[in-house]
Design an enzyme around this catalytic site. Structure first.
Site, PDB file in Angstrom:
ATOM      1  N   ASP A  53      -9.929  -3.567   1.950  1.00  0.00           N
ATOM      2  CA  ASP A  53      -8.385  -3.615   2.326  1.00  0.00           C
ATOM      3  C   ASP A  53      -8.052  -4.608   3.412  1.00  0.00           C
ATOM      4  OD1 ASP A  53      -7.082  -1.758   0.866  1.00  0.00           O
ATOM      5  OD2 ASP A  53      -8.237  -0.326   1.669  1.00  0.00           O
ATOM      6  N   HIS A  59       0.870  -1.232   0.070  1.00  0.00           N
ATOM      7  CA  HIS A  59      -0.056   0.023   0.042  1.00  0.00           C
ATOM      8  C   HIS A  59       0.747   1.235   0.036  1.00  0.00           C
ATOM      9  CE1 HIS A  59      -2.806  -2.965   1.460  1.00  0.00           C
ATOM     10  NE2 HIS A  59      -3.672  -2.404   1.005  1.00  0.00           N
TER      11      HIS A  59
END
Length: 160
Positions: A92, A23
């Site tokens: 996520d 990320h």
């Protein structure tokens, strides 16, 4: 609208994003697009140990139509999609310090009788994803498999 505490949560999640090899190079706009709807809809789990965030998971409850769009383009979710249906998708999953098993345990407790799916992206193949299946801690394997198969068939039809 975000409340004062929501900004603290956003900061903790941003810190986890910055520590995640996958990320950390993603844009701030993508962070906002993926995280703010989760916070506003209370569709996230943030694990904290001794005051420090260690893991984060968010999910959306999609309709079949928004699910089909999402599978084709993971950036296609609109704010209204996040809580529009009953088809749980993990958006996520961030556990940069080795706490993925703990996060999984908490998610199975959070959704004991539900199933969910996620698009798993492997760091070596960033342009390729694989749909993975997750089941709650109290749902039987037989029921989960039946539901997974039903959802899979419905998605295939919707994608045609």
């Amino acid at each position: 609208m975000m409340l004062k505490n929501d900004f603290n949560v956003l900061g903790q999640i941003a810190w986890l994003w910055a520590n995640s090899p996958m990320h950390r190079n993603w844009s701030v706009s993508l962070l906002m697009k993926n995280v703010i709807p989760a916070i506003e809809n209370d569709q996230y789990l943030l694990l904290v140990d001794d005051g420090f965030p260690i893991a984060y998971c968010s999910w959306a409850k999609l309709t079949l139509e928004s699910e089909a769009r999402y599978v084709k383009d993971t950036n296609s979710l609109k704010i209204d999609d996040w809580n529009a249906g009953d088809r749980i998708w993990i958006i996520d999953w961030i556990a940069p310090f080795g706490d993925s098993s703990l996060l999984y345990k908490h998610m199975r407790q959070r959704f004991p009788y539900d199933i969910g799916r996620a698009i798993r992206i492997y760091p070596s193949k960033k342009d390729t994803g694989k749909i993975i299946y997750l089941k709650g801690g109290k749902i039987t394997k037989k029921v989960a498999e039946k539901t997974f198969l039903q959802y899979e068939q419905e998605l295939i039809t919707a994608l045609q």
